[in-house]
Design a protein around this motif. Structure first.
Motif, mmCIF file in Angstrom:
data_model
loop_
_atom_site.group_PDB
_atom_site.id
_atom_site.type_symbol
_atom_site.label_atom_id
_atom_site.label_comp_id
_atom_site.label_asym_id
_atom_site.label_seq_id
_atom_site.Cartn_x
_atom_site.Cartn_y
_atom_site.Cartn_z
ATOM 1 N N PRO A 31 0.815 -1.187 -0.055
ATOM 2 C CA PRO A 31 -0.009 0.079 0.046
ATOM 3 C C PRO A 31 0.839 1.315 -0.005
ATOM 4 C CG PRO A 31 -0.935 -1.449 1.619
ATOM 5 C CD PRO A 31 0.399 -2.084 1.250
ATOM 6 N N ILE A 32 1.991 1.137 0.557
ATOM 7 C CA ILE A 32 2.859 2.519 0.633
ATOM 8 C C ILE A 32 3.485 2.789 -0.661
ATOM 9 C CG2 ILE A 32 5.210 1.356 1.083
ATOM 10 C CD1 ILE A 32 5.124 3.227 3.780
ATOM 11 N N ASP A 33 3.458 1.834 -1.692
ATOM 12 C CA ASP A 33 4.201 2.181 -2.708
ATOM 13 C C ASP A 33 2.752 2.299 -3.693
ATOM 14 O OD1 ASP A 33 6.897 1.847 -1.936
ATOM 15 O OD2 ASP A 33 6.614 -0.227 -1.989
ATOM 16 N N GLY A 34 1.471 2.404 -3.317
ATOM 17 C CA GLY A 34 0.409 2.174 -4.220
ATOM 18 C C GLY A 34 0.086 1.102 -5.038
ATOM 19 N N ILE A 35 0.813 -0.001 -4.423
ATOM 20 C CA ILE A 35 0.768 -1.292 -5.348
ATOM 21 C C ILE A 35 -0.423 -2.237 -4.414
ATOM 22 C CG2 ILE A 35 1.577 -3.514 -6.062
ATOM 23 C CD1 ILE A 35 4.171 -1.775 -6.286
ATOM 24 N N GLY A 36 -1.650 -2.130 -5.075
ATOM 25 C CA GLY A 36 -2.756 -2.977 -4.566
ATOM 26 C C GLY A 36 -2.923 -4.317 -5.130
ATOM 27 N N PRO A 37 -3.631 -5.240 -4.805
ATOM 28 C CA PRO A 37 -4.004 -6.372 -5.447
ATOM 29 C C PRO A 37 -4.182 -6.225 -7.083
ATOM 30 C CG PRO A 37 -5.242 -6.234 -3.588
ATOM 31 C CD PRO A 37 -4.633 -4.881 -3.725
ATOM 32 N N GLU B 270 5.925 -7.191 2.710
ATOM 33 C CA GLU B 270 4.913 -7.029 1.493
ATOM 34 C C GLU B 270 4.461 -8.458 1.044
ATOM 35 O OE1 GLU B 270 7.745 -5.533 1.845
ATOM 36 O OE2 GLU B 270 6.850 -3.353 1.903
ATOM 37 N N GLY B 271 5.323 -9.363 1.202
ATOM 38 C CA GLY B 271 5.401 -10.889 0.596
ATOM 39 C C GLY B 271 4.257 -11.648 1.568
#
Lengths: 186, 186
Positions: free
Chosen positions: A115-121, A155-156
């Motif tokens: 989420p911190i890098d703006g990477i959602g599912p 993240e993993g």
């Protein structure tokens, strides 16, 4: 850069410096090496770079790198359809293949939820993973085991947790592994 | 290499692995990075490689890298003709230029004497260095100072000793330096 550095040399140092893990000193060293290396060596590297971009695609089933619509592993009739190993990157496929301990199929997410890098599912190949599980179930051969082999990072782990929940009920079992020696059930 | 590695990827990993200081793991990492990097980044690297080979030559006076028969330093009328700094590699020129402490000319040997590797004085640009000294003397403006800035290795020291003997009588003084702060006379 000093006026002593001529333009084509400065450009190559600059291009090498953009690569991950290559600092300015290493970039200089590589550039000066290639200036004096046999012509075939420098040109082989340039050609290999271009052909990697021209000839390599992502497998339309598992999203591993491929030279055809389906990758060599997806094309291989000898692999177990009932086992699906989920990894973050194509390099992870390579590492697992090298152990020789897994004979199933893969699914490459191309990253992890962050989420911190703006990477959602939705930025990962998760929708396609769930569709693969649904499709196999609809065809009466549900996936026996999904092995989550995401990286041992925050993240993993978050990605594995998320996938565990979303896959629940779609597949027979979901396993989280750190190595192919030590799997544990989620 | 595993069958999971497709041919163009294997070729690029191989080409990177040939570079000095790049192990197989780094070569893999660079390759996978370039697979997913913006197209412009990968192609800029390939283009820079080709133009370094097509456009870069060695200066016909000092043997530094150049984009013309004479390099930017040899072309520069503002440099002192009476001081000549002798280095092993073009990278050494860069390092010295960066200090801003030297305003003379250079001579690049392209290596150091190393009998064990079969590199005798005739394999380096030593004949050309002696000719430069002779020519300057013949023109009535003998070289004031030759600064030997070979590497602080056995080979570099042996090369400096050899050059000190050969230059004796041809130039006003020969200095051996480790850094531009601490020169000492030979």
């Amino acid at each position: 850069m000093s006026t002593a550095v001529i333009e084509p040399v400065a450009r190559l140092i600059e291009a090498f410096s953009r690569l991950p893990g290559i600092g300015p000193k290493t970039a200089q060293r590589l550039t000066y090496h290639l200036l004096r290396a046999p012509d075939a060596e420098a040109r082989a590297l340039a050609r290999a770079l271009v052909s990697v971009r021209d000839e390599v695609v992502f497998c339309e089933r598992c999203f591993n790198i491929s030279d055809a619509p389906l990758c060599p592993i997806c094309r291989d009739p000898g692999r177990e359809d009932g086992r699906l190993c989920v990894v973050e990157e194509p390099l992870d496929v390579l590492a697992i293949e090298r152990t020789g301990e897994f004979r199933g199929r893969y699914h490459v997410l191309h990253g992890a939820i962050s989420p911190i890098d703006g990477i959602g599912p939705d930025r990962l190949r998760i929708r396609e993973l769930l569709a693969r599980a649904d499709e196999a179930a609809a065809e009466g051969r549900p996936v026996e085991e999904v092995i989550l082999a995401t990286n041992p990072t925050l993240e993993g782990e978050a990605t594995a947790m998320y996938l565990g929940e979303r896959l629940d009920g779609k597949v027979r079992s979901v396993t989280l592994i750190r190595s192919f020696q030590g799997r544990r059930a989620l």
